[in-house]
Every structure is written in structure tokens, then in C-alpha cells.
Design an enzyme around this catalytic site. Structure first.
Site, PDB file in Angstrom:
ATOM      1  N   ASP A 114     -14.045   2.292   9.734  1.00 20.48           N
ATOM      2  CA  ASP A 114     -14.554   2.154   8.362  1.00 20.48           C
ATOM      3  C   ASP A 114     -14.851   0.688   8.049  1.00 20.48           C
ATOM      4  O   ASP A 114     -14.404   0.144   7.041  1.00 20.48           O
ATOM      5  CB  ASP A 114     -13.552   2.727   7.362  1.00 20.48           C
ATOM      6  N   LYS A 154       0.849  -1.192   0.000  1.00 23.64           N
ATOM      7  CA  LYS A 154       0.000   0.000   0.000  1.00 23.64           C
ATOM      8  C   LYS A 154       0.880   1.236   0.000  1.00 23.64           C
ATOM      9  O   LYS A 154       1.698   1.436   0.905  1.00 23.64           O
ATOM     10  CB  LYS A 154      -0.906  -0.013   1.235  1.00 23.64           C
TER      11      LYS A 154
END
Length: 327
Positions: free
Chosen positions: A150, A56
């Protein structure tokens, strides 16, 4: 697939582009997995250990914010320290050439979005198997003072399980290492919140302090969707969704999907309470109550049960009888 990038505004086209085949911090980039506003996730080869990872890469402007960089380093270490079978392991995090990066386990499978698109509403037993694994991961994170913020189907990865009794192995990913820091470093503005509309807790929308109970709320939205095919507060506009999350009661599960027991309605009413104080204290507490409601008060087929009460000893098998003498 592994490691969701988030749902922030789109990165300018191609901004990190042309990386396929290049080496970054000891990883050779092989392909793009996902893209969000503040990060891109690639499939990459760890050249030191010859293993595939999910790499990432965060947007370059984040590395230029000193507050964010410090929080990123701290939260990456905390996430990497959590050894849990349902949390995507973080192998390494750091900075190279002005870009922050995280290397995680590459999970071969699909996310819950793809599973629901393919199968539609899940049987309660399967939904329960998935829910308890996600709940266990969230409670483990909360024990380390990490709040996900989230929880959504796109951050839940469903891989092949180990056997017939465990047909799925579920991973929770994208622990908001950037999201929590963004809200404290000026990358979100007044009136914005961290989360995804269909699953965000009311206190996140209003900008109040949050703890693990906001993840209880979001998990309840996700589990509701696995059972009926849509989150509880589906509306025509984003503003209507925001209003519903803050003020509307959830629809009774038994009305949206006839055939499910009425007892589940009370479980979701508590898990989706507008005030955190009125919700379940942990994610596993919510899932346990739901599975008991769906099974008529039982714990469900794959929940460990206590030992059976002892009775009189059985007669020895025929092949062993010559060894024993009846007194």
C-alpha cells in the site's frame, strides 16, 4: 505525525472513543493522529521512557481472530527487526484488554499528500531525493520478505532534514501488518484487494500472488504524481481506474509535464508494466534509471560518485613552502 491507519471502511463512529488522557499498555493517549477502517493512530506518551510515540490501536474484532493474532505477532517482530533510517521504527507490539496495539516512533512533519497539496508538482531533483529514500526503505523490507502492498503519498512522511544537502528526511510507514493478514483471515472478501486504487498494482487487483515488484509499481505511481501533480491513471470512476491499472499504458511523462526528457517515458513504461516480470527488479533500480533519465544520463547531484582521477600533485601552499626543498 506517524503511522498511517489505512484506508479500510470507516470504523463505527467513536469506536475507540473517549481514550484521550487514558493509559493503555503503559502509554498515555494525548491526541488522535489518523483514523481508518481497522485502526486508529494516536499521539501518546510512553510513561516508562518519557517519550512521545505514535500508538496504533487495531479494531477489537481483529484480536478475536486467532489466525490474525498469530500473523500480527510474527509480522510485528519482523518489522521491528528492520533497522533502517527511512522506515518508521516499531518500538513495541502486543495485546492489552483485547486490543492489539503497535507503538512506533512519532515523526514530526507532514505526509507527502500535504506536501504536494502545498507545493504542487515538485522539481525533479526534489522528487528524486524523496523517491530514493522511499525506494531504499522498500528494498530493505523486501530483503526481510515484507511486501508493503500500500505504497501511497499518505504513507510517506516528510520530516525536516539534517542540512542543506539533505533538506528532507523521508519515512515510510504502515507496512501493512494488518493488510497482509486481513487478506488471509476472512476480513476481505472475494473480489476485494489490499491497496489504494490510484497506486495498486494489476496483480493485486486480480488477486494473484504478489512480491516486491508490486511495490515497484506503486512507487512508480507515487513518483509520477510528485512530478506532474496527479497519479498516472486518474479517471472519473473507481471502475475506470481499476480498468486502467490493468490494461491502459501510462501516459508519457514528457507530454503531461513538458520540459522533462523523453528518456523518462521509457523508465515509467517499464516500472508500470502490467506484468511483474517486465518491471525493474528492485525499487532502487527504478529510481536510479529515472534519475539518470532526468539528468541526461548522469546520476544526479546527490548520488555518490566515484573518486576523481589522480593527477600530478599540487604545489604546496605558500605558508608551507619553506618546509619543502625543490630537488
Amino acid at each position: 505525525m506517524a503511522g498511517g491507519p489505512g484506508d479500510d471502511p470507516e470504523l463505527p463512529a467513536g469506536r475507540p472513543s473517549g481514550l484521550i488522557g487514558k493509559e493503555i499498555a503503559g502509554y498515555r493517549v494525548e491526541g488522535e493522529i489518523g483514523r481508518g477502517g481497522m485502526a486508529v493512530v494516536y499521539r501518546a506518551l510512553d510513561l516508562r521512557l518519557d517519550r512521545t510515540v505514535a500508538l496504533k490501536l487495531l479494531a477489537p474484532e481483529l484480536a478475536r481472530n486467532d489466525t490474525f493474532r498469530k500473523r500480527f505477532a510474527h509480522e510485528s517482530r519482523v518489522a521491528a527487526s528492520i533497522d533502517h533510517p527511512h522506515i518508521v521504527p516499531v518500538f513495541e507490539a502486543g495485546e492489552t484488554e483485547g486490543v492489539l496495539y503497535i507503538a512506533m516512533r512519532y515523526v514530526a512533519g507532514q505526509d507527502l499528500v500535504a506536501l504536494l497539496d502545498r507545493e504542487g508538482p515538485l522539481p525533479p531533483v526534489k522528487a528524486g531525493r524523496i523517491a530514493v529514500q522511499v525506494a531504499s526503505a522498500l528494498d530493505a523490507a523486501h530483503a526481510h520478505d515484507l511486501v508493503h502492498r500500500d505504497v501511497k503519498p499518505g504513507n510517506i512522511l516528510v520530516a525536516e532534514g539534517t542540512d542543506r544537502d539533505h533538506p528532507e528526511h523521508v519515512y515510510l510507514t504502515d507496512f501493512g501488518l494488518t493488510k497482509k493478514s486481513l487478506s488471509l483471515t476472512g476480513f476481505t472478501t472475494v473480489g476485494e484487494f489490499v491497496g489504494t486504487l490510484d497506486y495498486v498494482a494489476p496483480e493485486q487487483i486480480s488477486g494473484k500472488p504478489v512480491d516486491g515488484r508490486c511495490d515497484v509499481y506503486s512507487l512508480a505511481c507515487v513518483v509520477f504524481e510528485t512530478l506532474v501533480g496527479a497519479p498516472p491513471f486518474r479517471r472519473d470512476t473507481d471502475w475506470a481506474v481499476l480498468w486502467a491499472q490493468q490494461y491502459d499504458p501510462p501516459p508519457p511523462l514528457s507530454e503531461v509535464r513538458p520540459g522533462l526528457p523523453d528518456a523518462a517515458d521509457a523508465v515509467f513504461a517499464k516500472a508500470l508494466a502490467k506484468s511483474p516480470e517486465e518491471r525493474y527488479g528492485t525499487c532502487l533500480e527504478f529510481v536510479a534509471a529515472l534519475r539518470a533519465a532526468l539528468t541526461g544520463g548522469g546520476a544526479g547531484p546527490d548520488v555518490p560518485r566515484g573518486p576523481e582521477p589522480l593527477g600530478p600533485p599540487r604545489d604546496p601552499p605558500s605558508w608551507a613552502r619553506p618546509v619543502f626543498r625543490v630537488l
